[in-house]
Design an enzyme around this catalytic site. Structure first.
Site, PDB file in Angstrom:
ATOM      1  N   HIS A   1       0.907  -1.047   0.070  1.00 52.22           N
ATOM      2  CA  HIS A   1       0.161   0.139   0.057  1.00 52.22           C
ATOM      3  C   HIS A   1       0.708   1.209  -0.065  1.00 52.22           C
ATOM      4  O   HIS A   1       0.396   2.382  -0.482  1.00 52.22           O
ATOM      5  CB  HIS A   1      -0.913   0.018   1.213  1.00 52.22           C
ATOM      6  CG  HIS A   1      -1.920   0.953   1.274  1.00 52.22           C
ATOM      7  ND1 HIS A   1      -3.244   0.904   0.490  1.00 52.22           N
ATOM      8  CD2 HIS A   1      -2.118   2.280   2.046  1.00 52.22           C
ATOM      9  CE1 HIS A   1      -3.860   1.998   0.591  1.00 52.22           C
ATOM     10  NE2 HIS A   1      -3.510   2.840   1.195  1.00 52.22           N
TER      11      HIS A   1
ATOM     12  N   HIS B   1     -10.168   2.607  -1.127  1.00 53.75           N
ATOM     13  CA  HIS B   1     -10.560   2.313   0.281  1.00 53.75           C
ATOM     14  C   HIS B   1     -11.230   0.997   0.353  1.00 53.75           C
ATOM     15  O   HIS B   1     -12.097   0.712   1.004  1.00 53.75           O
ATOM     16  CB  HIS B   1     -11.195   3.232   0.924  1.00 53.75           C
ATOM     17  CG  HIS B   1     -10.394   3.727   2.469  1.00 53.75           C
ATOM     18  ND1 HIS B   1     -10.908   4.192   3.507  1.00 53.75           N
ATOM     19  CD2 HIS B   1      -9.183   3.828   2.622  1.00 53.75           C
ATOM     20  CE1 HIS B   1     -10.171   4.393   4.186  1.00 53.75           C
ATOM     21  NE2 HIS B   1      -8.753   4.153   4.061  1.00 53.75           N
TER      22      HIS B   1
ATOM     23  N   HIS C   1     -10.527  -2.487   1.108  1.00 51.57           N
ATOM     24  CA  HIS C   1     -10.586  -3.429   2.100  1.00 51.57           C
ATOM     25  C   HIS C   1     -11.335  -2.792   3.233  1.00 51.57           C
ATOM     26  O   HIS C   1     -12.064  -3.548   4.075  1.00 51.57           O
ATOM     27  CB  HIS C   1      -9.278  -3.753   2.854  1.00 51.57           C
ATOM     28  CG  HIS C   1      -8.690  -4.813   1.734  1.00 51.57           C
ATOM     29  ND1 HIS C   1      -8.616  -4.870   0.474  1.00 51.57           N
ATOM     30  CD2 HIS C   1      -7.822  -6.108   2.087  1.00 51.57           C
ATOM     31  CE1 HIS C   1      -7.847  -5.844  -0.168  1.00 51.57           C
ATOM     32  NE2 HIS C   1      -7.567  -6.575   0.997  1.00 51.57           N
TER      33      HIS C   1
ATOM     34  N   ARG D   1      -7.617  15.323   1.769  1.00 56.02           N
ATOM     35  CA  ARG D   1      -6.372  15.680   2.350  1.00 56.02           C
ATOM     36  C   ARG D   1      -5.166  15.702   1.322  1.00 56.02           C
ATOM     37  O   ARG D   1      -4.164  16.347   1.323  1.00 56.02           O
ATOM     38  CB  ARG D   1      -5.813  14.956   3.650  1.00 56.02           C
ATOM     39  CG  ARG D   1      -6.783  15.158   4.831  1.00 56.02           C
ATOM     40  CD  ARG D   1      -6.289  14.640   6.021  1.00 56.02           C
ATOM     41  NE  ARG D   1      -6.023  13.282   6.009  1.00 56.02           N
ATOM     42  CZ  ARG D   1      -7.078  12.463   6.234  1.00 56.02           C
ATOM     43  NH1 ARG D   1      -8.211  12.695   6.395  1.00 56.02           N
ATOM     44  NH2 ARG D   1      -6.795  11.049   6.188  1.00 56.02           N
TER      45      ARG D   1
ATOM     46  N   SER E   1      -5.633   7.429  12.467  1.00 54.47           N
ATOM     47  CA  SER E   1      -6.618   8.459  12.913  1.00 54.47           C
ATOM     48  C   SER E   1      -6.498   9.493  11.841  1.00 54.47           C
ATOM     49  O   SER E   1      -5.755   9.870  11.445  1.00 54.47           O
ATOM     50  CB  SER E   1      -6.239   8.992  14.406  1.00 54.47           C
ATOM     51  OG  SER E   1      -6.179   8.034  15.224  1.00 54.47           O
TER      52      SER E   1
ATOM     53  N   SER F   1      -4.314  -0.940  -5.743  1.00 58.77           N
ATOM     54  CA  SER F   1      -4.754  -1.631  -4.842  1.00 58.77           C
ATOM     55  C   SER F   1      -4.951  -3.175  -5.252  1.00 58.77           C
ATOM     56  O   SER F   1      -5.641  -3.642  -6.157  1.00 58.77           O
ATOM     57  CB  SER F   1      -6.387  -1.510  -4.648  1.00 58.77           C
ATOM     58  OG  SER F   1      -6.891  -2.007  -3.771  1.00 58.77           O
TER      59      SER F   1
END
Length: 753
Positions: free
Chosen positions: A47, A94, A96, A115, A318, A548
């Protein structure tokens, strides 16, 4: 809490091979401690490091006249659009996390790509998404689970995008059994900025302070990068803590605070978002880019949970956090701006000249690793490739040999409506009605057409328009990945062209199975080479993207799905062209010819349940000539609407243009030499239906003839609320309201079960 001993079992659990561990010992000159092992694990995961795919990705074209920041240099690429303005865009997966927790997995996928964009100094202005699920219709356990996944993912995307105030303006949704249990959630964002607003992610200047800004660190998202770099299994529900929890309201504050800080360029040296691998990746990558080192004290990192270990703090993912390298002397300015937005801005360390990332807890060193080796010298693999067994047999399927005669008109009409009822082909209104696509008030072409278009104001007060589309036909790619990938590029470019835009650049999301399977890696390599060849033909550099891998369910790998998101530029408002019919009495022109290729078609799959045959040919030279010709007549003001022909063939293209506008049509193919089923449902590439005022038809056809592109008048938009197709075998006639009900209600009917 005492760290566990470094054992072969622990090393294997971190996804590190024995050979990679030997390399770690060589780099460090000693055995790593537990925190360092975790750091190597995430930084060398597929990743983050692309260790299985990096060699292939070098084949992509990345140079171009409009390139301001190219692929691999920063978090996202940047292209010049004139008037001192630029666009910054990227797509990320995104997958998984969304399979394990669909709402938060999809929501944080949107947050992460946002972001990536405002890290570059750009204001996010548009979202797209590309989604794949298993079939949603029926009472099977799989269908029920797929409905839960679809509902959760769409709700998560809507929640994050709507709350933060960035419009979701388009995308695609496909349903196929290969995605059972392993949905694909690919999120795209585009931002705008002036040339002088581009921000870089490098740590430089010895002694410059390192600031942590945004949300506090918790245990959510722990080792998410490693989680996304292994097969998704039935036991993955135990990995639920690896799914991050997002807060779009916090991200809105972070976005505005960062953009306000960036108005003081003298204060900012470098900036990096904390995405995959969190604090680990942001510190190591900024140090590596700057050829420097970083030292941080974890006691200074804002934390929302007690008793967090160094391992947990460094590997937490986070959300809504950034790392900013500040020019020494501007610390108070940073604190002032972030305090204004009620956000933490903690000075956690400083830049060094050691070339190492040193992590401390007070005076105790808990990790000491070389920055460049971790960021740039990850293992690089050249995996074995092997053409899938049985592929040649699947490709050799012949539609006409299997079905030697055309169905009767009544049966053709039934097939037509069946296609309209297929969730993969039907309107995605159930999905996009949950998205706010008008917030910011710059959306010009809304979801439901070929491409989304937004307005951008230039520095001088003028305007530019940006078209965006994301496309991939996994069925094509499963049967011929090279050709399918080329078509993905051509289709996304074609959608931009239909809106009146010149394609200028693209970003890819390569979704595949386990790279250790030679047949999967053959698909990957073939797809990359197909994408590369097509991008060169269209002069659309790849500005970045995402890989991915390890996407599979217990029964099989997903169909290879190399999604291509294309960005196009429209310089004049009057060139913007919708895909739906605009008025009655307009002539309908078929551009590119009637076509005859039925292999791998939606008709073959949806009507007969057959996923076989060779996908349509892709003549790149002819496709580029076709798109240039369509764009030329659009720019001359001769076209009222333009819609490309792709999945479902001419039948679906005509239906979509009619049901979205409420305007009927009558087309005449009585003299066609093709069988009616092949005429209506083939998916030959490089074709479109245009509408034009009757007074301009002759000039339009002459233009295409001069540009060596086939074009013929096939009918007219009609005042009656009917869809009428005249064939040599009879006439097909549908009430427009019937088609609208079939097309618009297909997904909602499945979801209501």
């Amino acid at each position: 809490m005492k760290d566990p001993a470094i054992t072969p079992e622990l090393i294997d659990k971190h996804g590190i091979t024995p050979e990679e561990y030997e390399h770690i010992l060589e780099i460090l000159g000693r055995e790593p401690n537990f925190t360092e092992l975790g750091i190597f694990s995430v930084m060398w995961s597929e990743h983050c490091s692309y260790k299985n795919s990096r060699a292939e990705l070098k084949k992509f074209p990345t140079e171009g006249d409009k390139i301001l920041v190219k692929a691999g240099e920063e978090n996202a690429g940047v292209l010049d659009i004139g008037g001192n303005m630029a666009v910054c865009f990227k797509i990320e997966s995104h997958n998984h996390p969304s399979a394990v927790e669909p709402f938060q997995g999809a929501a944080t996928g949107v947050g992460g790509i946002l972001r990536d964009i405002f890290t570059m100094g750009a204001r996010p202005v548009a979202n797209l998404n590309s989604l794949r699920f298993g079939p949603i219709c029926g009472d099977s356990a799989e269908a029920k689970r797929n409905r839960v996944l679809l509902a959760g993912v769409v709700e998560g995307i809507a929640h994050y995008g709507n709350c933060i105030g960035v419009p979701t303006v388009g995308g695609e949704v496909v349903f196929d059994p290969s995605y059972n249990g392993n949905p694909l959630v690919n999120a795209f964002n585009l931002g705008i900025l002036r040339h002088d607003q581009i921000r870089r992610g490098a740590a430089s200047g010895v002694g410059n302070p390192v600031f942590y800004v945004g949300a506090k660190t918790g245990r959510d998202g722990l080792a998410g990068a490693a989680f996304a770099s292994r097969d998704l299994t039935e036991e993955s529900k135990e990995d639920r803590p690896a799914v991050q929890v997002g807060d779009p309201f916090m991200e809105k504050l972070l976005l505005e605070a960062c953009l306000e800080l960036f108005q003081h360029p003298e204060a900012v040296v470098g900036v990096q978002d904390m995405g995959a691998a969190g604090l680990t990746c942001s510190t190591i990558e900024t140090a590596s880019r700057g050829g420097s080192g970083i030292e941080v004290d974890l006691n200074l990192v804002p934390q929302r949970e007690t008793g967090m270990t160094p391992y947990e703090i460094m590997l937490s993912e986070s959300q809504e956090r950034m790392l900013i390298i500040v020019k020494k002397g501007f610390e108070d300015e940073v604190r002032r701006i972030f305090a204004k937005w009620d956000l933490d801005a903690a000075e956690i360390g400083y830049v060094t000249d050691t070339g190492r990332t040193v992590i401390k807890v007070g005076d105790d060193v808990v990790a000491d690793v070389p920055s460049r080796e971790l960021a740039d010298d990850a293992p690089l693999y050249h995996r074995e490739v092997r053409e899938p067994s049985g592929l040649k047999t699947l490709q050799s399927f012949s539609y006409e040999a299997e079905f030697p005669s055309s169905p009767a008109p009544e049966e053709l009409a039934q097939h037509w409506v069946t296609l309209m009822n297929s969730p993969s082909l039907a309107s995605k209104e159930w999905v996009y009605r949950q998205y706010d696509h008008q917030v910011q008030k710059n959306t010009v072409l809304v979801p439901g057409g070929d491409a989304a278009v937004i307005r951008i104001e230039t520095e001088s007060g003028g305007e530019r328009f940006i078209a965006m589309a994301a496309d991939c036909n996994g069925r094509y790619c499963s049967l011929n990945p090279r050709r399918g990938a080329m078509i993905a590029v051509a289709e996304s470019a074609r959608n931009c062209t239909m809106s009146g835009a010149l394609p200028i650049g693209c970003t890819d999301n390569l979704n595949f199975g386990n790279p250790h399977d030679p047949e999967v890696f053959w698909q990957f390599r073939e797809s990359v080479e197909g994408l590369s060849e097509a991008c060169r033909a269209f002069a659309t550099p790849v500005t970045g993207g995402n890989v991915s891998l390890y996407n599979k369910n217990p029964k099989c790998s997903i169909d290879p799905t190399p999604v291509m998101a294309m960005v196009g530029l429209i310089e004049e408002r009057e060139h913007i062209t919708p895909s739906d019919f605009q008025s009655t009495g307009h002539d309908i022109v078929l551009v590119g010819g009637e076509g005859s290729e039925m292999g791998a078609s939606a008709f073959l799959y949806e009507i007969h349940g057959i996923k076989k045959g060779m996908p349509p040919e892709m003549n790149l030279e002819a496709e580029v000539r076709f798109q240039n010709a369509v764009r030329a007549v659009i720019h001359q003001g001769m076209v009222q609407s333009a819609h490309d022909i792709s999945d479902g063939g001419l039948a679906l293209a005509l239906t979509e243009s009619a049901v979205n506008s409420g305007i009927g049509y009558e087309v005449d193919f009585a003299t066609s030499c093709l069988r009616p089923d092949i005429l209506l449902f083939n998916e030959t590439q490089g074709r479109a239906i245009l509408t034009t005022e009757a007074t301009q038809t002759e000039a339009l056809l002459a233009q295409f003839s001069g540009l060596k592109v086939n074009a013929q008048k096939i009918g007219v938009t009609a005042e009656h609320k009917l869809s009428r197709v005249i064939l040599k075998s009879g006439t097909l006639e549908f009430r427009l309201s019937h088609l609208q009900d079939s097309y618009r209600g297909a997904i909602s009917r499945c979801m209501a079960v």
